[in-house]
Design a protein around this motif. Structure first.
Motif, PDB file in Angstrom:
ATOM      1  N   TYR A  65      15.006  34.045   5.820  1.00 40.13           N
ATOM      2  CA  TYR A  65      15.250  34.778   7.063  1.00 40.13           C
ATOM      3  C   TYR A  65      16.642  35.394   7.090  1.00 40.13           C
ATOM      4  N   LEU A  66      17.620  34.683   6.511  1.00 43.04           N
ATOM      5  CA  LEU A  66      18.978  35.223   6.445  1.00 43.04           C
ATOM      6  C   LEU A  66      19.021  36.476   5.583  1.00 43.04           C
ATOM      7  N   THR A  67      18.312  36.450   4.443  1.00 43.32           N
ATOM      8  CA  THR A  67      18.214  37.632   3.571  1.00 43.32           C
ATOM      9  C   THR A  67      17.552  38.780   4.305  1.00 43.32           C
ATOM     10  N   LEU A  68      16.492  38.469   5.065  1.00 46.33           N
ATOM     11  CA  LEU A  68      15.782  39.500   5.830  1.00 46.33           C
ATOM     12  C   LEU A  68      16.690  40.136   6.877  1.00 46.33           C
ATOM     13  N   ILE A  69      17.507  39.320   7.539  1.00 45.97           N
ATOM     14  CA  ILE A  69      18.454  39.831   8.540  1.00 45.97           C
ATOM     15  C   ILE A  69      19.466  40.766   7.886  1.00 45.97           C
ATOM     16  N   ALA A 111      15.251  45.262  17.286  1.00 44.38           N
ATOM     17  CA  ALA A 111      16.232  46.267  17.704  1.00 44.38           C
ATOM     18  C   ALA A 111      17.651  45.707  17.693  1.00 44.38           C
ATOM     19  N   ILE A 112      17.783  44.370  17.815  1.00 40.70           N
ATOM     20  CA  ILE A 112      19.110  43.734  17.745  1.00 40.70           C
ATOM     21  C   ILE A 112      19.795  44.057  16.428  1.00 40.70           C
ATOM     22  N   PHE A 113      18.986  44.180  15.353  1.00 40.30           N
ATOM     23  CA  PHE A 113      19.538  44.497  14.037  1.00 40.30           C
ATOM     24  C   PHE A 113      19.416  45.989  13.713  1.00 40.30           C
ATOM     25  N   ILE A 130      18.466  35.228  -6.511  1.00 43.14           N
ATOM     26  CA  ILE A 130      18.887  35.780  -5.215  1.00 43.14           C
ATOM     27  C   ILE A 130      17.786  36.698  -4.693  1.00 43.14           C
ATOM     28  N   PRO A 131      17.123  36.327  -3.590  1.00 36.94           N
ATOM     29  CA  PRO A 131      15.980  37.111  -3.100  1.00 36.94           C
ATOM     30  C   PRO A 131      16.298  38.580  -2.800  1.00 36.94           C
TER      31      PRO A 131
END
Length: 199
Positions: free
Chosen positions: A3-7, A90-92, A167-168
Motif C-alpha cells: 500500500y505504501l508503494t501504491l501511495i 483525490a487526496i493523492f 522492490i515492488p
C-alpha cells in the motif's frame, strides 16, 4: 509495504509526467497534451465515483451503508462499491496533478527559452540522455546507463532484475526511464558503429 508503494505511485504520477516532458524536451503541443493528462488525472477519482453512481442507477443497485447490492450480476455490487470509494484517491491525485501541472509549465517555459536561444523553429532540441539502440533487450535503458557510467552491461542488467524483484515499485521507475528518455537517433548510432569499425 504494498500500500505504501501504491501511495508513492499515486503521488508521483504528475511529477513523472512533468519530468518526461522536461527530459524529452517536447514541443509546446506535447506540453499542452501532457497538461491536459495531468488535469484528467486530478479529477479522475471524482469521475470514477460519478460513474459508480451511474452504474448503480442503470443496474438498479441499492446502497446499504457503504456497499452496493445488485440484483444481477451479484459481483457488480462489489465493483460499484470500490468505484464509489475512489473519491478518496483525490487526496493523492490532486496534489500530484498540481505538481505535475506546475512542472509542465516550468518545463514549457524553459523549452521555449531554449528554442529561442538556439533559433530552433520546431521547438524540439536534442535530449541530454538517450536510450541505447545497440545491445538493447527491452528498452535500451541498461545499455545506455552502462555506457554512461562505464560499468559492465551484464552486471547492470542483473542488478536491475534483482531490484525489480525485491522492490515492488522499481519496475515503474524502469518504465518511467523508458518514457522519459528517447532512443538515440540513427545518425548517432551510425557514428558509434563507424567508430567501432575503425578500431
Amino acid at each position: 509495504m504494498f500500500y505504501l508503494t501504491l501511495i508513492y505511485i499515486f503521488l508521483l504520477v504528475g511529477p513523472a509526467i512533468a519530468t518526461i516532458a522536461f527530459f524529452r524536451r517536447l514541443s509546446t503541443r506535447w506540453h499542452l497534451f501532457l497538461l491536459s493528462l495531468c488535469i484528467f488525472y486530478g479529477i479522475s477519482p471524482f469521475l470514477m465515483t460519478g460513474g459508480a453512481f451511474g452504474l448503480a442507477n442503470h443496474f438498479n443497485c441499492s446502497a446499504e451503508a457503504v456497499r452496493f447490492r445488485c440484483p444481477s450480476p451479484v459481483w457488480l455490487g462489489d465493483v460499484i462499491s470500490g468505484l464509489a470509494m475512489a473519491h478518496w484517491l483525490a487526496i493523492f491525485a490532486i496534489p500530484s496533478a498540481i505538481l505535475g501541472a506546475i512542472g509542465l509549465l516550468i518545463s514549457g517555459i524553459l523549452q521555449h527559452r531554449r528554442s529561442q536561444d538556439t533559433g530552433s523553429t520546431s521547438g524540439e532540441i536534442p535530449a541530454v540522455f538517450y536510450r541505447s539502440r545497440r545491445h538493447k533487450v527491452i528498452a535500451g535503458v541498461c545499455s545506455a546507463l552502462a555506457q554512461q557510467w562505464h560499468q559492465s552491461l551484464s552486471l547492470l542488467r542483473v542488478v536491475t532484475v534483482v531490484l525489480a524483484i525485491v522492490i515492488p515499485g522499481f519496475i515503474f521507475l524502469y518504465l518511467w526511464c523508458w518514457l522519459a528518455f528517447p532512443i538515440e537517433p540513427r545518425l548517432q548510432q551510425q557514428f558509434y558503429v563507424k567508430e567501432d569499425g575503425e578500431k
